[in-house]
Design a protein around this motif. Structure first.
Motif, PDB file in Angstrom:
ATOM      1  N   ARG A 102       6.933   9.205  80.172  1.00  0.00           N
ATOM      2  CA  ARG A 102       5.516   9.466  79.894  1.00  0.00           C
ATOM      3  C   ARG A 102       4.884  10.268  81.028  1.00  0.00           C
ATOM      4  N   VAL A 103       5.146   9.866  82.257  1.00  0.00           N
ATOM      5  CA  VAL A 103       4.585  10.575  83.410  1.00  0.00           C
ATOM      6  C   VAL A 103       5.147  11.991  83.489  1.00  0.00           C
ATOM      7  N   LEU A 104       6.443  12.144  83.215  1.00  0.00           N
ATOM      8  CA  LEU A 104       7.033  13.477  83.237  1.00  0.00           C
ATOM      9  C   LEU A 104       6.392  14.391  82.206  1.00  0.00           C
ATOM     10  N   ARG A 105       6.216  13.904  80.997  1.00  0.00           N
ATOM     11  CA  ARG A 105       5.602  14.741  79.958  1.00  0.00           C
ATOM     12  C   ARG A 105       4.199  15.170  80.358  1.00  0.00           C
ATOM     13  N   GLU A 106       3.503  14.313  81.084  1.00  0.00           N
ATOM     14  CA  GLU A 106       2.117  14.608  81.477  1.00  0.00           C
ATOM     15  C   GLU A 106       2.030  15.564  82.660  1.00  0.00           C
ATOM     16  N   ARG A 107       3.019  15.515  83.576  1.00  0.00           N
ATOM     17  CA  ARG A 107       2.846  16.187  84.863  1.00  0.00           C
ATOM     18  C   ARG A 107       3.898  17.240  85.206  1.00  0.00           C
ATOM     19  N   VAL A 108       5.041  17.216  84.550  1.00  0.00           N
ATOM     20  CA  VAL A 108       6.129  18.093  84.986  1.00  0.00           C
ATOM     21  C   VAL A 108       5.803  19.572  84.767  1.00  0.00           C
ATOM     22  N   GLN A 109       6.298  20.405  85.687  1.00  0.00           N
ATOM     23  CA  GLN A 109       6.137  21.856  85.614  1.00  0.00           C
ATOM     24  C   GLN A 109       7.500  22.511  85.794  1.00  0.00           C
ATOM     25  N   PRO A 110       7.661  23.736  85.337  1.00  0.00           N
ATOM     26  CA  PRO A 110       8.914  24.443  85.636  1.00  0.00           C
ATOM     27  C   PRO A 110       9.014  24.704  87.138  1.00  0.00           C
ATOM     28  N   VAL A 111      10.220  24.747  87.657  1.00  0.00           N
ATOM     29  CA  VAL A 111      10.399  25.207  89.028  1.00  0.00           C
ATOM     30  C   VAL A 111       9.915  26.657  89.096  1.00  0.00           C
ATOM     31  N   ALA A 112       9.172  26.978  90.124  1.00  0.00           N
ATOM     32  CA  ALA A 112       8.576  28.304  90.248  1.00  0.00           C
ATOM     33  C   ALA A 112       9.650  29.388  90.172  1.00  0.00           C
ATOM     34  N   GLY A 113       9.479  30.310  89.250  1.00  0.00           N
ATOM     35  CA  GLY A 113      10.376  31.450  89.125  1.00  0.00           C
ATOM     36  C   GLY A 113      11.594  31.241  88.251  1.00  0.00           C
ATOM     37  N   VAL A 114      11.823  30.014  87.782  1.00  0.00           N
ATOM     38  CA  VAL A 114      13.072  29.759  87.053  1.00  0.00           C
ATOM     39  C   VAL A 114      13.070  30.432  85.683  1.00  0.00           C
ATOM     40  N   ARG A 115      11.938  30.497  85.036  1.00  0.00           N
ATOM     41  CA  ARG A 115      11.897  31.159  83.723  1.00  0.00           C
ATOM     42  C   ARG A 115      12.310  32.624  83.847  1.00  0.00           C
ATOM     43  N   GLU A 116      11.812  33.285  84.865  1.00  0.00           N
ATOM     44  CA  GLU A 116      12.153  34.690  85.077  1.00  0.00           C
ATOM     45  C   GLU A 116      13.647  34.857  85.345  1.00  0.00           C
ATOM     46  N   VAL A 117      14.226  33.929  86.101  1.00  0.00           N
ATOM     47  CA  VAL A 117      15.667  33.970  86.360  1.00  0.00           C
ATOM     48  C   VAL A 117      16.438  33.854  85.058  1.00  0.00           C
ATOM     49  N   LEU A 118      16.073  32.880  84.240  1.00  0.00           N
ATOM     50  CA  LEU A 118      16.782  32.641  82.988  1.00  0.00           C
ATOM     51  C   LEU A 118      16.667  33.840  82.046  1.00  0.00           C
ATOM     52  N   MET A 119      15.511  34.479  82.031  1.00  0.00           N
ATOM     53  CA  MET A 119      15.312  35.630  81.160  1.00  0.00           C
ATOM     54  C   MET A 119      16.073  36.859  81.658  1.00  0.00           C
ATOM     55  N   THR A 120      16.419  36.861  82.956  1.00  0.00           N
ATOM     56  CA  THR A 120      17.115  37.993  83.561  1.00  0.00           C
ATOM     57  C   THR A 120      18.629  37.895  83.397  1.00  0.00           C
ATOM     58  N   LEU A 121      19.152  36.681  83.365  1.00  0.00           N
ATOM     59  CA  LEU A 121      20.599  36.468  83.387  1.00  0.00           C
ATOM     60  C   LEU A 121      21.291  37.085  82.170  1.00  0.00           C
ATOM     61  N   LYS A 122      22.387  37.762  82.406  1.00  0.00           N
ATOM     62  CA  LYS A 122      23.231  38.277  81.327  1.00  0.00           C
ATOM     63  C   LYS A 122      24.423  37.339  81.092  1.00  0.00           C
ATOM     64  N   THR A 123      24.742  36.520  82.089  1.00  0.00           N
ATOM     65  CA  THR A 123      25.867  35.586  82.002  1.00  0.00           C
ATOM     66  C   THR A 123      25.434  34.335  81.242  1.00  0.00           C
ATOM     67  N   PRO A 124      26.281  33.780  80.363  1.00  0.00           N
ATOM     68  CA  PRO A 124      25.944  32.527  79.683  1.00  0.00           C
ATOM     69  C   PRO A 124      25.614  31.420  80.683  1.00  0.00           C
ATOM     70  N   TYR A 125      24.685  30.561  80.308  1.00  0.00           N
ATOM     71  CA  TYR A 125      24.282  29.478  81.189  1.00  0.00           C
ATOM     72  C   TYR A 125      24.020  28.214  80.374  1.00  0.00           C
ATOM     73  N   CYS A 126      24.000  27.081  81.077  1.00  0.00           N
ATOM     74  CA  CYS A 126      23.729  25.796  80.435  1.00  0.00           C
ATOM     75  C   CYS A 126      23.188  24.844  81.492  1.00  0.00           C
ATOM     76  N   ILE A 127      22.890  23.617  81.066  1.00  0.00           N
ATOM     77  CA  ILE A 127      22.463  22.560  81.977  1.00  0.00           C
ATOM     78  C   ILE A 127      23.496  21.449  81.945  1.00  0.00           C
ATOM     79  N   ALA A 128      23.820  20.914  83.122  1.00  0.00           N
ATOM     80  CA  ALA A 128      24.630  19.695  83.236  1.00  0.00           C
ATOM     81  C   ALA A 128      23.896  18.761  84.185  1.00  0.00           C
ATOM     82  N   SER A 129      23.355  17.696  83.634  1.00  0.00           N
ATOM     83  CA  SER A 129      22.436  16.833  84.369  1.00  0.00           C
ATOM     84  C   SER A 129      22.928  15.399  84.434  1.00  0.00           C
TER      85      SER A 129
END
Length: 212
Positions: free
Chosen positions: A79-106
């Motif tokens: 609940r707190v995360l949904r209310e307050r979380v933000q993207p890490v600064a600049g990460v969206r631009e990185v993801l939009m720039t990448l030509k190499t496949p990517y994923c998340i492992a958390s």
């Protein structure tokens, strides 16, 4: 030829700026169990699954958590995360720039990733490419979740890059035989390198050049 065939991002602290929010919620959870979370203690929890964190807490308390305590914590945390979380600064631009496949492992559960990525409008960028340590035998610092992600994405470990911000995550990526890039935010670059990170960076806009 591209340097890598796959880039694996950790989620918390690398894609979504959630570590400090989760830390505060987890400290409250520990206090309810009778343990005061000190700065010296806190680092051992970073990058680990919730189940592993709970086992560590139970070693401090000497007893199992009460029934329902973990579910109450998850509900409060998400609940707190949904209310307050933000993207890490600049990460969206990185993801939009990448030509190499990517994923998340958390280390986080799928429900937590969906909550944070959904709240930051990043979920669509990882559709079908979310991997959780809950799917494998051992969480970070074991390499299992990174090897699981690479296998599912069809990439060899030696052709895979990992982007991590925790000591446990860096160690997991190195154990998987992957090239690890340490994001020096909550933990300094010197300590990430000492854990095995091949390169470190302090701002997301530095990452693309490092990956090339």
């Amino acid at each position: 030829m591209a340097r890598f065939d796959l880039i694996i991002f950790d989620c918390d602290g690398v894609v979504v700026d959630s570590e400090r929010i989760v830390h505060a919620a987890f400290a409250e959870f520990m206090a309810e169990l009778g343990v005061a979370l000190t700065p010296e203690m806190s680092e051992q929890f970073l990058g680990r699954t919730l189940a592993d964190c709970l086992r560590i807490v139970e070693r401090y308390t000497g007893r199992a958590a009460p029934n329902g305590a973990l579910d109450r914590y998850r509900e409060r945390r998400d609940r707190v995360l949904r209310e307050r979380v933000q993207p890490v600064a600049g990460v969206r631009e990185v993801l939009m720039t990448l030509k190499t496949p990517y994923c998340i492992a958390s280390s986080g559960e799928h429900s937590k990733m969906r909550a944070t990525l959904g709240a930051t409008n990043l979920l669509s960028l990882f559709a079908g490419r979310l991997f959780s340590a809950t799917e494998v035998a051992y969480g970070k610092p074991a390499p299992d979740v990174f090897l699981h992600a690479a296998a599912n994405m069809g990439a060899a470990p030696e052709r895979t890059a990992v982007v991590e911000d925790s000591i446990n995550g860096v160690r997991a990526g190195c154990a998987a035989g992957m090239t690890v890039f340490g994001y020096a935010d909550m933990i300094g670059a010197k300590r990430l390198r000492a854990a095995g990170a091949h390169e470190t960076f302090a701002r997301m806009d530095e990452l693309v050049a490092l990956l090339e």
